[in-house]
Write a protein that holds these residues in place. Structure first.
Motif, short mmCIF file in Angstrom:
data_model
loop_
_atom_site.label_atom_id
_atom_site.label_comp_id
_atom_site.label_asym_id
_atom_site.label_seq_id
_atom_site.Cartn_x
_atom_site.Cartn_y
_atom_site.Cartn_z
N LEU A 32 21.86 47.52 43.93
CA LEU A 32 20.47 47.10 43.77
C LEU A 32 20.38 45.69 43.18
O LEU A 32 19.40 45.00 43.35
CB LEU A 32 19.74 48.05 42.81
N PHE A 33 21.42 45.29 42.44
CA PHE A 33 21.35 44.06 41.66
C PHE A 33 22.11 42.89 42.27
O PHE A 33 21.81 41.75 41.96
CB PHE A 33 21.87 44.33 40.25
N PHE A 34 23.10 43.16 43.11
CA PHE A 34 23.93 42.09 43.64
C PHE A 34 23.94 42.13 45.17
O PHE A 34 23.89 43.20 45.77
CB PHE A 34 25.37 42.22 43.14
N THR A 35 24.05 40.95 45.76
CA THR A 35 24.18 40.88 47.21
C THR A 35 25.59 41.31 47.60
O THR A 35 26.48 41.45 46.76
CB THR A 35 23.96 39.43 47.70
N LYS A 36 25.79 41.50 48.89
CA LYS A 36 27.11 41.89 49.39
C LYS A 36 28.16 40.83 49.00
O LYS A 36 29.25 41.17 48.59
CB LYS A 36 27.05 42.06 50.90
N GLN A 37 27.80 39.57 49.11
CA GLN A 37 28.72 38.48 48.77
C GLN A 37 29.04 38.48 47.26
O GLN A 37 30.19 38.32 46.86
CB GLN A 37 28.12 37.13 49.18
N GLU A 38 28.01 38.68 46.42
CA GLU A 38 28.23 38.73 44.97
C GLU A 38 29.11 39.93 44.59
O GLU A 38 30.00 39.81 43.76
CB GLU A 38 26.89 38.82 44.24
N SER A 40 31.37 41.37 46.47
CA SER A 40 32.74 41.02 46.90
C SER A 40 33.42 40.10 45.89
O SER A 40 34.59 40.27 45.56
CB SER A 40 32.73 40.36 48.28
N GLU A 41 32.67 39.11 45.40
CA GLU A 41 33.23 38.16 44.43
C GLU A 41 33.57 38.86 43.11
O GLU A 41 34.61 38.60 42.50
CB GLU A 41 32.25 37.01 44.17
N ILE A 42 32.71 39.77 42.65
CA ILE A 42 32.98 40.54 41.43
C ILE A 42 34.24 41.37 41.61
O ILE A 42 35.13 41.38 40.74
CB ILE A 42 31.77 41.43 41.07
N ASN A 43 34.34 42.07 42.74
CA ASN A 43 35.53 42.89 43.00
C ASN A 43 36.79 42.05 43.09
O ASN A 43 37.84 42.44 42.59
CB ASN A 43 35.34 43.71 44.28
N ARG A 44 36.70 40.89 43.72
CA ARG A 44 37.86 39.99 43.84
C ARG A 44 38.29 39.50 42.44
O ARG A 44 39.48 39.51 42.11
CB ARG A 44 37.51 38.82 44.75
N SER A 45 37.34 39.11 41.60
CA SER A 45 37.66 38.65 40.25
C SER A 45 38.27 39.77 39.41
O SER A 45 39.23 39.56 38.67
CB SER A 45 36.41 38.13 39.54
N TYR A 46 37.73 40.98 39.54
CA TYR A 46 38.24 42.13 38.79
C TYR A 46 39.68 42.43 39.21
O TYR A 46 40.52 42.72 38.37
CB TYR A 46 37.34 43.34 39.05
#
Length: 133
Positions: A32-38, A40-46
Protein backbone atom coordinates in the motif's frame (compact mmCIF):
# COMPACT_ATOMS: atom_id res chain seq x y z
CA UNK A 1 -20.78 7.42 15.17
CA UNK A 2 -20.69 4.33 17.40
CA UNK A 3 -17.93 1.73 17.50
CA UNK A 4 -19.59 -0.67 15.02
CA UNK A 5 -20.13 2.11 12.50
CA UNK A 6 -16.48 3.21 12.81
CA UNK A 7 -15.30 -0.37 12.31
CA UNK A 8 -17.55 -0.77 9.24
CA UNK A 9 -16.25 2.51 7.79
CA UNK A 10 -12.60 1.46 8.29
CA UNK A 11 -13.28 -1.98 6.78
CA UNK A 12 -14.92 -0.33 3.76
CA UNK A 13 -11.97 2.03 3.23
CA UNK A 14 -9.47 -0.85 3.52
CA UNK A 15 -11.49 -2.96 1.07
CA UNK A 16 -11.57 -0.03 -1.37
CA UNK A 17 -7.80 0.53 -1.04
CA UNK A 18 -7.05 -3.13 -1.69
CA UNK A 19 -8.79 -3.04 -5.07
CA UNK A 20 -6.46 -2.42 -8.04
CA UNK A 21 -6.86 0.94 -9.69
CA UNK A 22 -8.42 0.82 -13.18
CA UNK A 23 -6.37 3.81 -14.36
CA UNK A 24 -3.12 2.19 -13.30
CA UNK A 25 -3.96 -1.50 -13.88
CA UNK A 26 -0.52 -2.45 -15.25
CA UNK A 27 1.40 -0.98 -12.31
CA UNK A 28 -0.07 -2.88 -9.35
CA UNK A 29 2.18 -3.16 -6.33
CA UNK A 30 2.25 -5.68 -3.46
CA UNK A 31 2.39 -2.76 -0.99
CA UNK A 32 0.00 0.00 0.00
CA UNK A 33 2.90 2.33 0.76
CA UNK A 34 5.57 1.61 -1.85
CA UNK A 35 5.59 1.27 -5.62
CA UNK A 36 6.82 -1.92 -7.26
CA UNK A 37 10.15 -0.20 -8.01
CA UNK A 38 10.54 1.06 -4.41
CA UNK A 39 9.72 -2.42 -3.05
CA UNK A 40 12.37 -3.95 -5.34
CA UNK A 41 14.95 -1.40 -4.17
CA UNK A 42 14.15 -2.09 -0.49
CA UNK A 43 14.48 -5.84 -1.05
CA UNK A 44 17.75 -5.39 -2.96
CA UNK A 45 19.21 -3.20 -0.17
CA UNK A 46 18.07 -5.66 2.51
CA UNK A 47 19.69 -8.58 0.64
CA UNK A 48 23.03 -6.69 0.56
CA UNK A 49 23.22 -6.25 4.36
CA UNK A 50 25.83 -8.40 6.08
CA UNK A 51 24.23 -11.29 8.00
CA UNK A 52 25.55 -9.86 11.29
CA UNK A 53 23.32 -6.80 10.85
CA UNK A 54 20.25 -8.96 10.26
CA UNK A 55 20.53 -10.85 13.55
CA UNK A 56 20.08 -9.59 17.09
CA UNK A 57 22.79 -10.42 19.60
CA UNK A 58 22.04 -13.76 21.24
CA UNK A 59 22.72 -12.35 24.71
CA UNK A 60 19.69 -10.01 24.39
CA UNK A 61 16.25 -11.48 25.05
CA UNK A 62 14.20 -8.98 23.03
CA UNK A 63 10.42 -8.54 23.41
CA UNK A 64 9.15 -7.80 19.92
CA UNK A 65 5.40 -7.60 20.55
CA UNK A 66 2.45 -8.65 22.71
CA UNK A 67 -0.98 -9.86 21.64
CA UNK A 68 -3.08 -9.85 24.82
CA UNK A 69 -6.66 -11.08 25.30
CA UNK A 70 -6.85 -12.31 28.92
CA UNK A 71 -4.31 -13.28 31.61
CA UNK A 72 -4.40 -16.86 30.27
CA UNK A 73 -4.90 -16.10 26.57
CA UNK A 74 -2.01 -14.23 24.96
CA UNK A 75 0.91 -14.50 22.56
CA UNK A 76 4.26 -12.75 22.78
CA UNK A 77 7.17 -12.63 20.37
CA UNK A 78 10.61 -12.97 21.98
CA UNK A 79 13.63 -12.94 19.68
CA UNK A 80 11.26 -13.23 16.72
CA UNK A 81 9.67 -16.45 18.01
CA UNK A 82 6.02 -16.71 19.04
CA UNK A 83 5.34 -17.86 22.63
CA UNK A 84 1.99 -18.86 24.14
CA UNK A 85 1.03 -19.81 27.74
CA UNK A 86 1.60 -23.51 27.00
CA UNK A 87 5.23 -23.13 25.84
CA UNK A 88 8.26 -23.66 28.09
CA UNK A 89 11.99 -22.95 27.88
CA UNK A 90 14.94 -23.89 30.11
CA UNK A 91 16.44 -20.38 29.98
CA UNK A 92 13.41 -18.37 31.08
CA UNK A 93 9.86 -18.61 32.43
CA UNK A 94 7.12 -16.20 31.47
CA UNK A 95 5.45 -15.34 34.78
CA UNK A 96 2.83 -12.82 33.70
CA UNK A 97 1.66 -11.04 30.58
CA UNK A 98 -0.30 -7.79 30.61
CA UNK A 99 -1.59 -5.57 27.83
CA UNK A 100 1.71 -3.68 27.58
CA UNK A 101 4.28 -5.68 29.55
CA UNK A 102 5.72 -9.10 30.27
CA UNK A 103 7.22 -10.39 33.53
CA UNK A 104 9.71 -13.21 33.38
CA UNK A 105 12.28 -15.15 35.35
CA UNK A 106 15.53 -15.86 33.53
CA UNK A 107 18.83 -17.58 34.04
CA UNK A 108 21.72 -15.34 33.01
CA UNK A 109 24.74 -16.71 31.18
CA UNK A 110 26.76 -16.68 34.43
CA UNK A 111 24.11 -18.91 36.10
CA UNK A 112 22.56 -16.16 38.22
CA UNK A 113 18.74 -16.12 38.25
CA UNK A 114 16.83 -12.85 37.89
CA UNK A 115 13.19 -12.84 38.95
CA UNK A 116 10.23 -10.57 38.17
CA UNK A 117 11.96 -8.83 35.24
CA UNK A 118 9.49 -6.51 33.53
CA UNK A 119 9.85 -5.92 29.79
CA UNK A 120 7.78 -3.69 27.56
CA UNK A 121 7.61 -3.94 23.79
CA UNK A 122 10.98 -3.22 22.13
CA UNK A 123 12.90 -3.75 25.37
CA UNK A 124 15.42 -6.50 25.95
CA UNK A 125 16.92 -8.33 28.89
CA UNK A 126 20.70 -8.49 28.66
CA UNK A 127 21.52 -12.10 29.58
CA UNK A 128 25.11 -11.10 30.43
CA UNK A 129 24.30 -8.38 32.97
CA UNK A 130 20.63 -8.81 33.90
CA UNK A 131 19.87 -5.24 32.84
CA UNK A 132 16.79 -4.20 30.89
CA UNK A 133 17.67 -2.19 27.80
Amino acid sequence: MDRQQKFAAIALVLAFLSQPSTSNAGASSPSLFFTKQETSEINRSYAQLPQTQLQRPIHLLHLDSILYFTPTQWSVWLQGKKWTPEMRDDRFTIQEVGRDYLRLKATLQNGRVVDQVKLRTNQALNLLTGEVQ
